[in-house]
Design a protein around this motif. Structure first.
Motif, PDB file in Angstrom:
ATOM      1  N   GLU A   6       2.219  25.496 -13.591  1.00  0.00           N
ATOM      2  CA  GLU A   6       3.408  25.747 -12.787  1.00  0.00           C
ATOM      3  C   GLU A   6       4.383  24.574 -12.901  1.00  0.00           C
ATOM      4  O   GLU A   6       4.039  23.508 -13.387  1.00  0.00           O
ATOM      5  N   GLY A   7       5.620  24.805 -12.438  1.00  0.00           N
ATOM      6  CA  GLY A   7       6.598  23.739 -12.440  1.00  0.00           C
ATOM      7  C   GLY A   7       7.801  24.077 -13.293  1.00  0.00           C
ATOM      8  O   GLY A   7       7.862  25.142 -13.931  1.00  0.00           O
ATOM      9  N   PRO A   8       8.779  23.171 -13.341  1.00  0.00           N
ATOM     10  CA  PRO A   8      10.035  23.455 -14.041  1.00  0.00           C
ATOM     11  C   PRO A   8       9.892  23.616 -15.549  1.00  0.00           C
ATOM     12  O   PRO A   8      10.774  24.185 -16.191  1.00  0.00           O
ATOM     13  N   HIS A   9       8.799  23.123 -16.114  1.00  0.00           N
ATOM     14  CA  HIS A   9       8.627  23.187 -17.569  1.00  0.00           C
ATOM     15  C   HIS A   9       7.591  24.223 -17.991  1.00  0.00           C
ATOM     16  O   HIS A   9       7.166  24.235 -19.158  1.00  0.00           O
ATOM     17  N   ALA A  10       7.188  25.106 -17.094  1.00  0.00           N
ATOM     18  CA  ALA A  10       6.177  26.123 -17.406  1.00  0.00           C
ATOM     19  C   ALA A  10       6.577  26.912 -18.640  1.00  0.00           C
ATOM     20  O   ALA A  10       7.717  27.363 -18.776  1.00  0.00           O
ATOM     21  N   ASN A  11       5.613  27.044 -19.576  1.00  0.00           N
ATOM     22  CA  ASN A  11       5.773  27.812 -20.814  1.00  0.00           C
ATOM     23  C   ASN A  11       6.778  27.203 -21.793  1.00  0.00           C
ATOM     24  O   ASN A  11       7.178  27.864 -22.765  1.00  0.00           O
ATOM     25  N   THR A  12       7.179  25.957 -21.579  1.00  0.00           N
ATOM     26  CA  THR A  12       8.053  25.274 -22.532  1.00  0.00           C
ATOM     27  C   THR A  12       7.327  25.107 -23.865  1.00  0.00           C
ATOM     28  O   THR A  12       6.175  24.675 -23.913  1.00  0.00           O
ATOM     29  N   VAL A  13       7.997  25.445 -24.952  1.00  0.00           N
ATOM     30  CA  VAL A  13       7.441  25.283 -26.297  1.00  0.00           C
ATOM     31  C   VAL A  13       7.865  23.922 -26.835  1.00  0.00           C
ATOM     32  O   VAL A  13       9.060  23.606 -26.873  1.00  0.00           O
ATOM     33  N   LEU A  14       6.907  23.118 -27.230  1.00  0.00           N
ATOM     34  CA  LEU A  14       7.194  21.812 -27.807  1.00  0.00           C
ATOM     35  C   LEU A  14       7.405  21.952 -29.309  1.00  0.00           C
ATOM     36  O   LEU A  14       6.473  22.293 -30.045  1.00  0.00           O
ATOM     37  N   GLN A  15       8.627  21.710 -29.745  1.00  0.00           N
ATOM     38  CA  GLN A  15       8.971  21.924 -31.150  1.00  0.00           C
ATOM     39  C   GLN A  15       8.246  20.950 -32.076  1.00  0.00           C
ATOM     40  O   GLN A  15       8.015  21.266 -33.248  1.00  0.00           O
ATOM     41  N   SER A  16       7.872  19.794 -31.569  1.00  0.00           N
ATOM     42  CA  SER A  16       7.188  18.811 -32.403  1.00  0.00           C
ATOM     43  C   SER A  16       5.815  19.299 -32.841  1.00  0.00           C
ATOM     44  O   SER A  16       5.345  18.938 -33.928  1.00  0.00           O
ATOM     45  N   VAL A  17       5.153  20.110 -32.021  1.00  0.00           N
ATOM     46  CA  VAL A  17       3.804  20.573 -32.357  1.00  0.00           C
ATOM     47  C   VAL A  17       3.733  22.072 -32.633  1.00  0.00           C
ATOM     48  O   VAL A  17       2.740  22.550 -33.182  1.00  0.00           O
ATOM     49  N   ASP A  18       4.764  22.809 -32.276  1.00  0.00           N
ATOM     50  CA  ASP A  18       4.791  24.244 -32.562  1.00  0.00           C
ATOM     51  C   ASP A  18       6.218  24.686 -32.872  1.00  0.00           C
ATOM     52  O   ASP A  18       6.852  25.400 -32.091  1.00  0.00           O
ATOM     53  N   PRO A  19       6.751  24.255 -34.028  1.00  0.00           N
ATOM     54  CA  PRO A  19       8.127  24.604 -34.381  1.00  0.00           C
ATOM     55  C   PRO A  19       8.344  26.113 -34.389  1.00  0.00           C
ATOM     56  O   PRO A  19       7.604  26.851 -35.040  1.00  0.00           O
ATOM     57  N   GLY A  20       9.351  26.563 -33.634  1.00  0.00           N
ATOM     58  CA  GLY A  20       9.643  27.987 -33.578  1.00  0.00           C
ATOM     59  C   GLY A  20       8.656  28.784 -32.755  1.00  0.00           C
ATOM     60  O   GLY A  20       8.778  30.014 -32.661  1.00  0.00           O
ATOM     61  N   GLY A  21       7.665  28.142 -32.171  1.00  0.00           N
ATOM     62  CA  GLY A  21       6.680  28.841 -31.349  1.00  0.00           C
ATOM     63  C   GLY A  21       5.713  29.697 -32.119  1.00  0.00           C
ATOM     64  O   GLY A  21       5.101  30.620 -31.561  1.00  0.00           O
ATOM     65  N   THR A  22       5.499  29.410 -33.406  1.00  0.00           N
ATOM     66  CA  THR A  22       4.637  30.237 -34.259  1.00  0.00           C
ATOM     67  C   THR A  22       3.216  30.356 -33.725  1.00  0.00           C
ATOM     68  O   THR A  22       2.633  31.448 -33.682  1.00  0.00           O
ATOM     69  N   VAL A  23       2.629  29.235 -33.332  1.00  0.00           N
ATOM     70  CA  VAL A  23       1.246  29.265 -32.859  1.00  0.00           C
ATOM     71  C   VAL A  23       1.154  30.048 -31.556  1.00  0.00           C
ATOM     72  O   VAL A  23       0.294  30.918 -31.386  1.00  0.00           O
ATOM     73  N   GLY A  24       2.044  29.747 -30.620  1.00  0.00           N
ATOM     74  CA  GLY A  24       2.027  30.428 -29.334  1.00  0.00           C
ATOM     75  C   GLY A  24       2.200  31.933 -29.437  1.00  0.00           C
ATOM     76  O   GLY A  24       1.611  32.697 -28.667  1.00  0.00           O
TER      77      GLY A  24
END
Length: 334
Positions: free
Chosen positions: A114-132
């Protein structure tokens, strides 16, 4: 338990060998000379006490050939996950879980939180959200990897030290499946506690990775040597302070002082970090997961990271140069 280790390198190979010896139905996904050696001679593990174990394990470079699994262990580096994540569906049965065993800030860091950053995709480790997008979040469980190991020859893993794998659901809930995996790891000889705050533990491990690894890769020094040299010891401490500021801005409590964390790295001895091993072997390094992710989080939380920025730029360029030149960089005795 049906277990497939995708990426049977140093840590993945250690897990595969020990779990196989404990009686689990283990298969591995590997490639190149490492795969050829495992197929021909089995997977050899030289334990930290010198004992040599050879495991005849089913090995392939095609994920679809491994069949349905109960547990999938992602043993490759963080930057290698996106390339294979779409094929993992071939391993899924109804209740298959996927254990992430990567160093650094994981792609799922803000998921099930929970919180303001919930479900934020980190581009440094998952560019474009491919893994997620390709790995169902409800299948994912987390680990923090503490052992040190090396591939010393194709098909041969040397266990340097450490046997702890901290385990957790990514929402820190206590479930029957995480307890079962913990017990399976314990039966294989590992310390495998189910921890109550996986993100705090990730940061404690990352503290060392984000500082020791790039300094080791850039200087070709072992953990013991870089910790005992005053200038690099001071640099490591500065990098850790910046990371601590980022972590604390995200609500993380660091339970040990920086000097104790550095002393822990020094105690490992003359071990080459995984990033230095990659530089010597001509492989791309984990700079984004170990350093770039913390820099990205620092930007998100408005926390400056000048020492980390510098180390990241240098080690990224070194890695890119080696890859572009198809080379290796190793210091040898004259």
């Amino acid at each position: 338990m049906r277990i497939c280790v995708v990426g049977a390198g140093a840590i993945g190979g250690l897990l595969a060998a020990k779990l196989h010896q404990a009686g689990e139905a283990v298969s591995v996904i590997a490639r190149g000379p490492h795969l050829a050696a495992i197929k021909a001679n089995g997977l050899t593990l030289i334990e930290d006490n010198g004992q040599e174990i050879v495991s005849r394990i089913h090995a392939t470079d095609r994920i679809a050939e491994a069949g349905k699994q109960d547990l999938v262990i992602l043993g490759m580096k963080a930057h290698q996950v996106a390339a294979i994540v779409g094929d993992l569906k071939h391993l899924y049965d109804h209740d298959t879980v996927v254990l992430t065993a990567q160093n650094g800030i994981p792609w799922w860091y803000f998921f099930k939180q929970e919180g303001p950053h919930a479900n934020t995709v980190l581009q440094s480790v998952d560019p474009g959200g491919t893994v997620g997008k390709n790995l169902p979040i409800d299948r994912v469980i987390a680990s923090v990897v503490y052992p040190a190991a090396e591939i010393i020859a194709p098909g041969t893993i040397k266990h340097i030290e450490g046997n702890r794998f901290s385990l957790s659901e990514i929402d820190n809930s206590e479930t029957s499946r995480i307890k079962a995996i913990s017990e399976t790891f314990k039966q294989a000889g590992f310390k495998a506690p189910v921890v109550s705050d996986i993100r705090a533990e990730l940061w404690t491990k990352l503290w060392g990775n984000l500082s020791f690894n790039p300094v080791s890769a850039l200087t070709h020094a072992t953990l013991e040597d870089l910790c005992r040299y005053p200038l690099t010891r001071a640099l490591v401490a500065d990098m850790m302070r910046e990371a601590q500021s980022v972590g604390e801005a995200l609500g993380i409590r660091f339970r040990i002082p920086i000097e104790k964390r550095i002393a822990g790295g020094e105690a490992v001895g003359k071990h080459k970090t995984s990033m230095l091993q990659d530089i010597e072997a001509g492989r791309a390094v984990e700079a984004d997961a170990l350093i770039g992710s913390v820099i990205e989080l620092g930007r998100l939380m408005d926390v400056p990271t000048p020492h980390l920025d510098t180390a990241y730029a240098l080690v990224k360029l070194l890695s890119q140069t080696i890859i572009n030149q198809n080379g290796q960089l190793r210091i040898t005795s004259a």
